[in-house]
Design a protein around this motif. Structure first.
Motif, mmCIF file in Angstrom:
data_model
loop_
_atom_site.group_PDB
_atom_site.id
_atom_site.type_symbol
_atom_site.label_atom_id
_atom_site.label_comp_id
_atom_site.label_asym_id
_atom_site.label_seq_id
_atom_site.Cartn_x
_atom_site.Cartn_y
_atom_site.Cartn_z
ATOM 1 N N HIS A 26 0.806 -1.222 0.000
ATOM 2 C CA HIS A 26 0.000 0.000 0.000
ATOM 3 C C HIS A 26 0.833 1.264 0.000
ATOM 4 O O HIS A 26 0.400 2.292 -0.488
ATOM 5 N N LEU B 61 -3.315 6.068 -22.456
ATOM 6 C CA LEU B 61 -4.589 6.364 -21.776
ATOM 7 C C LEU B 61 -4.482 6.006 -20.300
ATOM 8 O O LEU B 61 -4.890 6.762 -19.424
ATOM 9 N N ARG B 62 -3.900 4.828 -20.036
ATOM 10 C CA ARG B 62 -3.779 4.382 -18.658
ATOM 11 C C ARG B 62 -2.833 5.280 -17.859
ATOM 12 O O ARG B 62 -3.082 5.573 -16.694
ATOM 13 N N TYR C 285 -4.632 8.416 -16.962
ATOM 14 C CA TYR C 285 -5.596 8.146 -15.885
ATOM 15 C C TYR C 285 -4.883 8.020 -14.539
ATOM 16 O O TYR C 285 -5.308 8.598 -13.542
ATOM 17 N N LEU D 95 -3.783 11.393 -13.131
ATOM 18 C CA LEU D 95 -4.915 12.122 -12.554
ATOM 19 C C LEU D 95 -5.258 11.562 -11.177
ATOM 20 O O LEU D 95 -5.461 12.311 -10.225
ATOM 21 N N GLU D 96 -5.284 10.222 -11.095
ATOM 22 C CA GLU D 96 -5.666 9.576 -9.845
ATOM 23 C C GLU D 96 -4.700 9.939 -8.726
ATOM 24 O O GLU D 96 -5.106 10.315 -7.640
ATOM 25 N N LYS E 277 -2.682 12.487 -8.593
ATOM 26 C CA LYS E 277 -2.773 13.921 -8.299
ATOM 27 C C LYS E 277 -3.879 14.150 -7.274
ATOM 28 O O LYS E 277 -3.720 14.915 -6.339
ATOM 29 N N ASN E 278 -4.970 13.427 -7.435
ATOM 30 C CA ASN E 278 -6.089 13.523 -6.500
ATOM 31 C C ASN E 278 -5.707 13.057 -5.115
ATOM 32 O O ASN E 278 -6.048 13.681 -4.122
ATOM 33 N N LYS F 39 -3.571 15.628 -3.312
ATOM 34 C CA LYS F 39 -4.282 16.856 -2.954
ATOM 35 C C LYS F 39 -5.036 16.622 -1.655
ATOM 36 O O LYS F 39 -5.166 17.476 -0.857
ATOM 37 N N LEU G 2 -11.399 1.004 -18.258
ATOM 38 C CA LEU G 2 -10.638 2.252 -18.173
ATOM 39 C C LEU G 2 -11.584 3.450 -18.199
ATOM 40 O O LEU G 2 -11.441 4.395 -17.416
ATOM 41 N N LEU H 248 -13.271 9.093 -11.620
ATOM 42 C CA LEU H 248 -12.296 10.114 -11.245
ATOM 43 C C LEU H 248 -12.836 11.509 -11.544
ATOM 44 O O LEU H 248 -12.739 12.421 -10.716
ATOM 45 N N LYS I 247 -15.431 17.621 -5.539
ATOM 46 C CA LYS I 247 -14.458 18.084 -4.540
ATOM 47 C C LYS I 247 -14.456 19.613 -4.332
ATOM 48 O O LYS I 247 -14.670 20.051 -3.222
#
Lengths: 237, 79
Positions: free
Chosen positions: A149, A223-224, A227, A230-231, A233-234, A237, B64, B71, B78
């Motif tokens: 993890h 694409l992955r 994605y 972005l994930e 980055k979230n 934050k 995907l 997301l 948020k």
């Protein structure tokens, strides 16, 4: 520390580069050519293959695509270990993930082809068995990633595992099957398809085919990556 | 976040390999599907191969797509 990490995942020039479209259009064109020419081109008679020789344009490119993605993966794992940049870890894990997708597609399609030409779904062909082993090694890489993890620890452990996995992939799927007798063309006892392809029609379709399928694999990979960035980055934050 | 679907697909693949090893013992000569796949110069083998590739790619893209939608949804709720 937080701001440092958020900036590591901020969209930058890399993202813009990945979103460029011309090579995606090229992939679609090449695949379209493959689908049309792959079914229409005249093929040489190779043993009991009959029309199923056309699988050369669909089954074999899966493996080339898989090799490309696993190479991208191992290069990025090495780069990760030199600077511990988590971006490289995203690149490495995404490439391995899509590589496994193509490996599974290659294995399944190969099993179908084997059923109707070699007479059995899972033969004792060294290439088929060694490939299943190599795929399981890479699936273990994905399971290993799911089991840790802590992001940095996961990145380091899986980068090292990935290098060993690649070091097993090449002898298992490429070197050993060529040294021993195999039902696959291009091994010690059986010549490759190229030798029966006297007028070069198979290769004329095969080269665009594997370029197109590989570009499609790289497309799914980008694409992955986008994605995953972005994930993460979230998360930070 | 560990995806249950990925566990499902791993298990499915592992089961498939062992099932195929068992199927090796059986005779696959008969049956309407086998006859169909051997007809017309085995062209339906190529069709099956393409259908398998298509199904895998579409399944992967749908997964995907769902992840990205989730997301985007999170990001909208948020701020």
């Amino acid at each position: 520390m937080i701001s440092d990490k958020t900036c590591r995942f901020a969209p930058n020039i890399d993202d813009k580069k990945m979103a460029k479209h011309w090579w995606k259009a090229l992939a679609v064109l090449l695949l379209l050519f493959t689908l049309i020419a792959g079914f229409l081109v005249k093929i040489p008679a190779i043993e009991n293959n009959e029309q199923s020789t056309r699988n050369l344009f669909f089954h074999v490119p899966m493996w080339i695509s898989m090799y490309t993605l696993f190479t991208i993966s191992v290069v990025n794992s090495v780069l990760y270990l030199t600077k511990y940049d988590l971006k490289k870890d995203i690149l490495a894990s995404s490439a391995a993930n899509v590589g496994v997708l193509f490996g599974v597609m290659g294995f399944t399609t190969g099993s179908v082809w084997a059923t109707y030409t070699w007479g059995s779904t899972l033969t004792n062909d060294p290439k088929q068995i060694a490939t299943a082993v190599a795929l399981l090694i890479y699936m273990a890489y994905l399971v290993l990633r799911l089991s840790i993890h802590d992001i940095d620890k996961r990145a380091r452990v899986s980068a090292i595992y990935n290098i060993f996995a690649f070091a097993m992939l090449i002898p298992l799927t490429y070197i050993i099957p060529r040294m021993v007798d195999s039902l696959h063309p291009g091994s010690a006892s059986s010549p490759g398809f190229r030798s029966q392809d006297t007028d070069g029609t198979l290769m004329m379709v095969f080269y665009p085919a594997f370029t197109g399928w590989t570009l499609l694999g790289v497309w799914i990979y980008t694409l992955r990556v986008r994605y995953k960035r972005l994930e993460l980055k979230n998360i930070f934050k | 976040m560990i995806n249950r679907a990925s566990y499902f697909f791993f298990t499915l693949f592992l089961l498939c390999t062992s099932l195929m090893a068992q199927a090796q013992q059986q005779n696959t000569e008969t049956g309407p599907i086998n006859e169909m796949l051997r007809s017309n110069g085995k062209i339906y083998v190529v069709v099956t191969v393409l259908v398998i590739i298509f199904i895998f790619i579409i399944l992967y893209l749908v997964r995907l797509d769902r992840k990205i939608s989730k997301l985007e949804h999170q990001q909208q709720s948020k701020p």
